[in-house]
Design a protein around this motif. Sequence first.
Motif, PDB file in Angstrom:
ATOM      1  N   ALA A 131      45.735  31.847  44.965  1.00 36.30           N
ATOM      2  CA  ALA A 131      45.358  32.333  43.633  1.00 36.30           C
ATOM      3  C   ALA A 131      44.941  33.806  43.701  1.00 36.30           C
ATOM      4  O   ALA A 131      45.284  34.596  42.815  1.00 36.30           O
ATOM      5  N   ALA A 132      44.197  34.174  44.770  1.00 34.81           N
ATOM      6  CA  ALA A 132      43.802  35.576  44.950  1.00 34.81           C
ATOM      7  C   ALA A 132      45.028  36.462  45.108  1.00 34.81           C
ATOM      8  O   ALA A 132      45.094  37.572  44.551  1.00 34.81           O
ATOM      9  N   LEU A 133      46.029  35.975  45.846  1.00 36.20           N
ATOM     10  CA  LEU A 133      47.268  36.729  46.044  1.00 36.20           C
ATOM     11  C   LEU A 133      48.013  36.907  44.723  1.00 36.20           C
ATOM     12  O   LEU A 133      48.439  38.020  44.382  1.00 36.20           O
ATOM     13  N   LEU A 134      48.161  35.822  43.962  1.00 35.58           N
ATOM     14  CA  LEU A 134      48.890  35.885  42.693  1.00 35.58           C
ATOM     15  C   LEU A 134      48.169  36.775  41.675  1.00 35.58           C
ATOM     16  O   LEU A 134      48.794  37.590  40.984  1.00 35.58           O
ATOM     17  N   LEU A 135      46.845  36.614  41.586  1.00 39.10           N
ATOM     18  CA  LEU A 135      46.077  37.441  40.663  1.00 39.10           C
ATOM     19  C   LEU A 135      46.054  38.899  41.116  1.00 39.10           C
ATOM     20  O   LEU A 135      46.045  39.816  40.292  1.00 39.10           O
ATOM     21  N   GLY A 136      46.061  39.115  42.451  1.00 38.63           N
ATOM     22  CA  GLY A 136      46.112  40.475  42.972  1.00 38.63           C
ATOM     23  C   GLY A 136      47.418  41.166  42.605  1.00 38.63           C
ATOM     24  O   GLY A 136      47.431  42.352  42.258  1.00 38.63           O
ATOM     25  N   ILE A 137      48.510  40.420  42.687  1.00 38.58           N
ATOM     26  CA  ILE A 137      49.811  40.979  42.274  1.00 38.58           C
ATOM     27  C   ILE A 137      49.789  41.326  40.787  1.00 38.58           C
ATOM     28  O   ILE A 137      50.257  42.392  40.375  1.00 38.58           O
ATOM     29  N   ALA A 141      47.122  42.063  39.036  1.00 34.98           N
ATOM     30  CA  ALA A 141      46.245  43.228  38.861  1.00 34.98           C
ATOM     31  C   ALA A 141      46.962  44.519  39.239  1.00 34.98           C
ATOM     32  O   ALA A 141      46.799  45.549  38.579  1.00 34.98           O
ATOM     33  N   PHE A 142      47.795  44.467  40.285  1.00 37.35           N
ATOM     34  CA  PHE A 142      48.525  45.653  40.737  1.00 37.35           C
ATOM     35  C   PHE A 142      49.592  46.064  39.721  1.00 37.35           C
ATOM     36  O   PHE A 142      49.734  47.243  39.397  1.00 37.35           O
ATOM     37  N   VAL A 143      50.321  45.075  39.222  1.00 39.69           N
ATOM     38  CA  VAL A 143      51.406  45.358  38.275  1.00 39.69           C
ATOM     39  C   VAL A 143      50.868  45.919  36.958  1.00 39.69           C
ATOM     40  O   VAL A 143      51.475  46.795  36.333  1.00 39.69           O
ATOM     41  N   THR A 144      49.702  45.412  36.532  1.00 42.60           N
ATOM     42  CA  THR A 144      49.142  45.814  35.239  1.00 42.60           C
ATOM     43  C   THR A 144      48.062  46.889  35.373  1.00 42.60           C
ATOM     44  O   THR A 144      47.305  47.127  34.433  1.00 42.60           O
ATOM     45  N   ARG A 145      47.972  47.527  36.533  1.00 42.39           N
ATOM     46  CA  ARG A 145      46.909  48.507  36.772  1.00 42.39           C
ATOM     47  C   ARG A 145      47.068  49.715  35.843  1.00 42.39           C
ATOM     48  O   ARG A 145      48.171  50.026  35.358  1.00 42.39           O
ATOM     49  N   LYS A 146      45.949  50.392  35.600  1.00 40.88           N
ATOM     50  CA  LYS A 146      45.941  51.591  34.771  1.00 40.88           C
ATOM     51  C   LYS A 146      45.408  52.761  35.597  1.00 40.88           C
ATOM     52  O   LYS A 146      44.481  52.614  36.376  1.00 40.88           O
ATOM     53  N   ASN A 147      46.010  53.918  35.404  1.00 39.04           N
ATOM     54  CA  ASN A 147      45.615  55.097  36.180  1.00 39.04           C
ATOM     55  C   ASN A 147      44.191  55.558  35.885  1.00 39.04           C
ATOM     56  O   ASN A 147      43.537  56.161  36.719  1.00 39.04           O
ATOM     57  N   GLN A 184      41.968  41.017  35.347  1.00 36.94           N
ATOM     58  CA  GLN A 184      42.888  40.810  36.471  1.00 36.94           C
ATOM     59  C   GLN A 184      42.223  41.126  37.809  1.00 36.94           C
ATOM     60  O   GLN A 184      42.252  40.317  38.751  1.00 36.94           O
ATOM     61  N   SER A 185      41.613  42.308  37.896  1.00 39.81           N
ATOM     62  CA  SER A 185      40.972  42.693  39.152  1.00 39.81           C
ATOM     63  C   SER A 185      39.686  41.915  39.378  1.00 39.81           C
ATOM     64  O   SER A 185      39.345  41.566  40.513  1.00 39.81           O
ATOM     65  N   LYS A 186      38.945  41.624  38.301  1.00 45.84           N
ATOM     66  CA  LYS A 186      37.720  40.828  38.422  1.00 45.84           C
ATOM     67  C   LYS A 186      38.034  39.445  38.972  1.00 45.84           C
ATOM     68  O   LYS A 186      37.381  38.970  39.906  1.00 45.84           O
ATOM     69  N   SER A 187      39.051  38.791  38.423  1.00 39.89           N
ATOM     70  CA  SER A 187      39.431  37.444  38.869  1.00 39.89           C
ATOM     71  C   SER A 187      39.929  37.458  40.311  1.00 39.89           C
ATOM     72  O   SER A 187      39.660  36.534  41.080  1.00 39.89           O
ATOM     73  N   THR A 188      40.637  38.528  40.680  1.00 44.07           N
ATOM     74  CA  THR A 188      41.131  38.642  42.050  1.00 44.07           C
ATOM     75  C   THR A 188      39.977  38.694  43.042  1.00 44.07           C
ATOM     76  O   THR A 188      39.967  37.981  44.050  1.00 44.07           O
ATOM     77  N   LEU A 189      38.980  39.523  42.747  1.00 41.64           N
ATOM     78  CA  LEU A 189      37.824  39.648  43.640  1.00 41.64           C
ATOM     79  C   LEU A 189      37.037  38.343  43.713  1.00 41.64           C
ATOM     80  O   LEU A 189      36.541  37.970  44.786  1.00 41.64           O
ATOM     81  N   ILE A 190      36.923  37.654  42.589  1.00 44.00           N
ATOM     82  CA  ILE A 190      36.221  36.368  42.581  1.00 44.00           C
ATOM     83  C   ILE A 190      36.952  35.364  43.473  1.00 44.00           C
ATOM     84  O   ILE A 190      36.331  34.628  44.249  1.00 44.00           O
ATOM     85  N   MET A 191      38.269  35.333  43.400  1.00 46.01           N
ATOM     86  CA  MET A 191      39.039  34.402  44.229  1.00 46.01           C
ATOM     87  C   MET A 191      39.001  34.797  45.706  1.00 46.01           C
ATOM     88  O   MET A 191      39.023  33.939  46.593  1.00 46.01           O
TER      89      MET A 191
END
Length: 294
Positions: A42-48, A50-56, A179-186
Amino acid sequence: MTYIVMVLLGAILYGTMSSFVKLSYSRGYNAAEISFTQAALAALLLGICAFVTRKNNTAPRTRKVLLSLLLTGSLIGLTNFLYYQSVNYSSASLSIVILMQFTWFSLLLEWLIFKKRPSRIELVTVIFILLGTVIAGDIFSGPKYSFSLKGIVLALLSSLTYASYIVANGRADNGGRWQSKSTLIMVGSACTIFLINSKTILWDNHFDGVFLLWAMFFAVVGTTIPTALFAAGIPKIGAGVSAILMTVELPVAVLCAGLVLNERVSLLQAIGIVIMLAAISTMNYYKLKPEKQK
């Protein structure tokens, strides 16, 4: 209406997990490897995501915020591990009924930690939740009380850690991207489960193609999709309405246990479940009223 459906669907998916986890035990899998792999994937999927939807222009997180999110993840990691352990000793129906005690555990934690005294209506509904639990759990049926004390203790502990997770999550980096919050939690969840079960995960595991299919199912259906649905739906309809809608997890879990595991649910147990649902919904309704008046 769309956001209401999102929250409902997320709760329904959560409700199915205990039955499928117990079904996976018949293949020799254990709670440690299931909960760890579920969190890691789940961390891997959410990390992907977060990366795809990242903002500069996204501001970097401070060390304090990162630590709080990882610690919040450790709580949901412990919840999943303890809950999955409980269904190994008790029926899926009983485990979910006891897990729902997080509703009053969270009130207790708010009172002890943040001095937020529960209202009279909250105290009354807690009584009905406990009453419904005894009836729905059917733990005193039969002359010799056919229940596992270890299963009940594990489910109660998972309920306590779940309440702690809800309290912590409500105060952890509320302004950040989900996205990034959920990734870190996982990530925190996976690390915690690994730390307390490293020997089992490294040596007593069943990491093969079939197991990875099971783990991917749990990660996608039990974590990634519900996380995305809740992140999109809850901010739109509010925490109060969402809490009411998420009580659907209880009847879904009991129904799924009947369909998948052939667990019998008596009329008396059904009445207990209705009492619990009514009490939880009533409590959240009254908690929501002040928000509407603002």
